[in-house]
Design a protein around this motif. Sequence first.
Motif, PDB file in Angstrom:
ATOM      1  N   SER A  68       0.830  -1.208   0.000  1.00 52.15           N
ATOM      2  CA  SER A  68       0.000   0.000   0.000  1.00 52.15           C
ATOM      3  C   SER A  68       0.866   1.260   0.000  1.00 52.15           C
ATOM      4  O   SER A  68       2.041   1.216   0.355  1.00 52.15           O
ATOM      5  CB  SER A  68      -0.928   0.020   1.216  1.00 52.15           C
ATOM      6  OG  SER A  68      -0.175   0.168   2.405  1.00 52.15           O
ATOM      7  N   GLU A  70       0.298   5.683   0.776  1.00 45.96           N
ATOM      8  CA  GLU A  70      -0.535   6.840   1.092  1.00 45.96           C
ATOM      9  C   GLU A  70       0.287   8.081   0.776  1.00 45.96           C
ATOM     10  O   GLU A  70       1.420   8.230   1.238  1.00 45.96           O
ATOM     11  CB  GLU A  70      -0.948   6.875   2.558  1.00 45.96           C
ATOM     12  CG  GLU A  70      -1.804   8.091   2.872  1.00 45.96           C
ATOM     13  CD  GLU A  70      -2.127   8.233   4.348  1.00 45.96           C
ATOM     14  OE1 GLU A  70      -3.319   8.376   4.660  1.00 45.96           O
ATOM     15  OE2 GLU A  70      -1.182   8.217   5.162  1.00 45.96           O
ATOM     16  N   TYR A  85      -4.641   7.120  -1.728  1.00 48.43           N
ATOM     17  CA  TYR A  85      -4.354   5.851  -1.059  1.00 48.43           C
ATOM     18  C   TYR A  85      -4.470   4.738  -2.086  1.00 48.43           C
ATOM     19  O   TYR A  85      -5.415   4.695  -2.878  1.00 48.43           O
ATOM     20  CB  TYR A  85      -5.327   5.592   0.096  1.00 48.43           C
ATOM     21  CG  TYR A  85      -5.031   4.290   0.794  1.00 48.43           C
ATOM     22  CD1 TYR A  85      -4.002   4.203   1.721  1.00 48.43           C
ATOM     23  CD2 TYR A  85      -5.753   3.144   0.494  1.00 48.43           C
ATOM     24  CE1 TYR A  85      -3.693   3.004   2.341  1.00 48.43           C
ATOM     25  CE2 TYR A  85      -5.460   1.937   1.109  1.00 48.43           C
ATOM     26  CZ  TYR A  85      -4.432   1.868   2.035  1.00 48.43           C
ATOM     27  OH  TYR A  85      -4.124   0.676   2.633  1.00 48.43           O
TER      28      TYR A  85
END
Length: 194
Positions: A68, A70, A85
């Motif tokens: 991931s 952000e 995100y």
Amino acid sequence: MSLHFVRLIPIFLAVLLSSCALLSSKPVQVLRPSQLKSASFALNGRISIDHQGKHHSAGLRWTHHPRSDEILLFAPLGQTAARVYRDAEKATLDDSGGHYQAADAETLMEQVLGWHFPLSGLHQWVLGIPDSGDAALVERDDIGRISVLQQSGWEVHFLRYADTSPDSLPSRMQLNHEDMQMRLLIDEWDWNPK
């Protein structure tokens, strides 16, 4: 001179001398982590984009984990202008105009912001290495650090490193892709962020 002013002179001198001591301290070495593929990091910096005759600039906080990312983009006074995100399933972007969603962050940023952040390779480029998933042309400096990288349609110039160590991390980069030029200045690193 008044007695009050005379009493303040030693305090002023102490503050002045401690400030000089802080300025002359050695810079902290910023080195790449040993496990690059699984490295999680956060970086703070600034980004500037010239694309299709328009100029954009923002403060940047990017938190990267293997699955991931952000990205927080900040307006000049520090308020969050946009939050991007990305995880394995989708990408979302929130800004003052609303909440947006797409299959990947690059497409989403292009649609909403008018430019994109090349997440697929940049998470390794900021560590001073090519993306292991794609062929690259690499030019190196005298101590073996990358000075120019051509990969995935991008030309990345490593303009400055944090220090003179061969394992130092980049602190200033310029990325060119078609009609877009992006400058990235990295001020601070955080390893294994939450």
